[in-house]
Design a protein around this motif. Structure first.
Motif, PDB file in Angstrom:
ATOM      1  N   THR A 157       0.882  -1.155   0.196  1.00 36.13           N
ATOM      2  CA  THR A 157       0.139  -0.025  -0.051  1.00 36.13           C
ATOM      3  C   THR A 157       0.934   1.248  -0.044  1.00 36.13           C
ATOM      4  OG1 THR A 157      -1.861   1.033   1.126  1.00 36.13           O
ATOM      5  CG2 THR A 157      -0.073   0.137   2.475  1.00 36.13           C
ATOM      6  N   THR A 158       0.408   2.403  -0.450  1.00 39.86           N
ATOM      7  CA  THR A 158       1.344   3.469  -0.567  1.00 39.86           C
ATOM      8  C   THR A 158       0.441   4.572   0.167  1.00 39.86           C
ATOM      9  OG1 THR A 158       2.149   3.068  -2.849  1.00 39.86           O
ATOM     10  CG2 THR A 158       2.111   5.226  -2.010  1.00 39.86           C
ATOM     11  N   CYS A 159       1.029   5.178   1.188  1.00 37.15           N
ATOM     12  CA  CYS A 159       0.298   6.101   2.380  1.00 37.15           C
ATOM     13  C   CYS A 159       1.267   7.331   2.076  1.00 37.15           C
ATOM     14  CB  CYS A 159       0.448   5.736   3.601  1.00 37.15           C
ATOM     15  SG  CYS A 159       2.053   5.271   4.211  1.00 37.15           S
ATOM     16  N   ARG A 160       0.240   8.484   2.213  1.00 36.91           N
ATOM     17  CA  ARG A 160       0.914   9.843   2.172  1.00 36.91           C
ATOM     18  C   ARG A 160       1.120  10.468   3.645  1.00 36.91           C
ATOM     19  NH1 ARG A 160      -1.468  14.439  -1.886  1.00 36.91           N
ATOM     20  NH2 ARG A 160      -0.360  15.937  -1.294  1.00 36.91           N
TER      21      ARG A 160
ATOM     22  N   HIS B 162      -4.830   2.070   5.897  1.00 39.56           N
ATOM     23  CA  HIS B 162      -3.683   1.302   4.791  1.00 39.56           C
ATOM     24  C   HIS B 162      -3.144   0.261   5.635  1.00 39.56           C
ATOM     25  CE1 HIS B 162      -2.906   4.436   1.671  1.00 39.56           C
ATOM     26  NE2 HIS B 162      -3.188   5.362   2.673  1.00 39.56           N
TER      27      HIS B 162
ATOM     28  N   LEU C 187       5.480  10.178   0.026  1.00 37.69           N
ATOM     29  CA  LEU C 187       4.720   9.030  -0.234  1.00 37.69           C
ATOM     30  C   LEU C 187       5.717   7.875   0.327  1.00 37.69           C
ATOM     31  CD1 LEU C 187       3.418   9.328  -3.809  1.00 37.69           C
ATOM     32  CD2 LEU C 187       1.988   9.857  -1.547  1.00 37.69           C
TER      33      LEU C 187
ATOM     34  N   ARG D   7       5.776   3.690   0.380  1.00 36.16           N
ATOM     35  CA  ARG D   7       5.244   2.523  -0.145  1.00 36.16           C
ATOM     36  C   ARG D   7       5.636   1.407   0.844  1.00 36.16           C
ATOM     37  NH1 ARG D   7       6.580  -1.901  -3.932  1.00 36.16           N
ATOM     38  NH2 ARG D   7       5.270  -2.277  -5.728  1.00 36.16           N
TER      39      ARG D   7
ATOM     40  N   CYS E 272      10.053  -0.335   3.330  1.00 35.76           N
ATOM     41  CA  CYS E 272       9.449   0.806   3.098  1.00 35.76           C
ATOM     42  C   CYS E 272      10.285   1.617   2.084  1.00 35.76           C
ATOM     43  CB  CYS E 272       9.252   1.541   4.313  1.00 35.76           C
ATOM     44  SG  CYS E 272       8.421   3.188   3.957  1.00 35.76           S
TER      45      CYS E 272
ATOM     46  N   LYS F  67      -3.449  -4.350  -4.223  1.00 40.35           N
ATOM     47  CA  LYS F  67      -1.798  -3.958  -4.791  1.00 40.35           C
ATOM     48  C   LYS F  67      -0.824  -5.246  -4.305  1.00 40.35           C
ATOM     49  CE  LYS F  67      -2.563   0.994  -5.002  1.00 40.35           C
ATOM     50  NZ  LYS F  67      -1.922   2.388  -4.452  1.00 40.35           N
TER      51      LYS F  67
ATOM     52  N   ARG G 205      -2.338   4.917 -11.592  1.00 36.10           N
ATOM     53  CA  ARG G 205      -2.036   5.277 -10.188  1.00 36.10           C
ATOM     54  C   ARG G 205      -3.100   6.019  -9.445  1.00 36.10           C
ATOM     55  NH1 ARG G 205       0.230   8.376 -13.503  1.00 36.10           N
ATOM     56  NH2 ARG G 205       0.751  11.004 -13.063  1.00 36.10           N
TER      57      ARG G 205
ATOM     58  N   GLY H 269      -1.597   9.608  -3.775  1.00 32.72           N
ATOM     59  CA  GLY H 269      -0.544  10.768  -4.030  1.00 32.72           C
ATOM     60  C   GLY H 269      -1.030  11.673  -4.700  1.00 32.72           C
TER      61      GLY H 269
END
Length: 242
Positions: A12-15, A28, A66, A68, A79, A109, A144, A207
């Motif tokens: 997962t990609t968090c911000r 997430h 970001l 990942r 990460c 994902k 994305r 993102g």
């Protein structure tokens, strides 16, 4: 890992912002848990992942970015931090065939993300900003982000995981605000006819937040402000609650 087998990992990609606050972090973590179960990975070690995330953000410095987060089928966490993209908008889009996955790899994902990266590269090579992924003449995802339209009757539609989309955390954060402002949100294949008639087309994602799409394959798309404004409001509230 982006070019392994789908069952090799989930991610997962968090911000995060310059203060170290992470948007919707629990969602997430839940995404990782659900995806790992779906592809039969060991349950993610959230404590380990949290520790790696904190160290990575600290090493990155006090700036937004970001992260990942990857959990492998061997029970390993990693990460990768990268800066935010700031594309010009309205976005110029091209269409690209959507990858096809067995049912247990849809909506998540997973370890073979190469088709999505290649779709993005193709867009950039053609002077565009984003690839919209198409199956059977309908948009089912983007490279994305998640596509979302406002139709002529004031309803919002986005493709579902069953139709080929990755389950969107961003969409889950804003759906209630859309509904409370009189915009029902439903899932659908985004057909050529729906795109032609829509009042607004946006993409949403961790993102990019929310951005309008103004052109697809050289054809202009109607621009609006309704979805942009409401989704921006909802994301601002989500940051305050994180």
């Amino acid at each position: 890992m982006v070019d392994g087998t789908p069952s090799s990992s989930v991610f997962t990609t968090c911000r995060f912002d310059e203060t170290g606050k992470v948007l919707a972090l629990n969602q997430h973590f839940n995404r990782l848990k659900e995806a790992a179960k779906q592809i039969r990975c060991p349950p993610p070690n959230i404590k380990m992942i949290s520790s790696i995330l904190s160290k990575s953000m600290n090493d990155y410095g006090k700036k937004e970015g970001l992260a990942r987060l990857v959990w492998s089928s061997e029970g390993q966490a990693s990460c990768e931090i990268r800066p935010l993209d700031h594309p010009n908008y309205p976005l110029v889009a091209v269409t690209h065939p959507a990858p096809q996955w067995p049912r247990r790899f849809r909506g998540i994902k997973h370890g073979n993300w190469k088709p999505y990266l290649e779709a993005r590269e193709l867009a950039e090579e053609n002077g565009a900003d984003i690839s919209l992924l198409v199956d059977n003449h309908a948009i089912v995802d983007a490279d994305r982000a998640t596509p979302l339209i406002l139709d002529e009757n004031g309803w919002a539609y986005s493709p579902s995981p069953e139709q080929g989309a990755v389950k969107s955390i961003t969409l889950s954060l804003v759906s209630e605000h859309l509904e409370s402002n009189g915009i029902p949100l439903r899932t659908a294949y985004l057909t050529e006819e729906m795109i032609r008639r829509c009042r607004e087309l946006v993409v949403v994602g961790t993102g990019i937040g929310v951005l309008p799409v103004g052109e697809i394959d050289g054809v202009d798309i109607q621009l609006g402000t309704c979805l942009i404004e409401l989704i921006s409001e909802a994301l601002k509230s989500a940051w305050l609650e994180s």
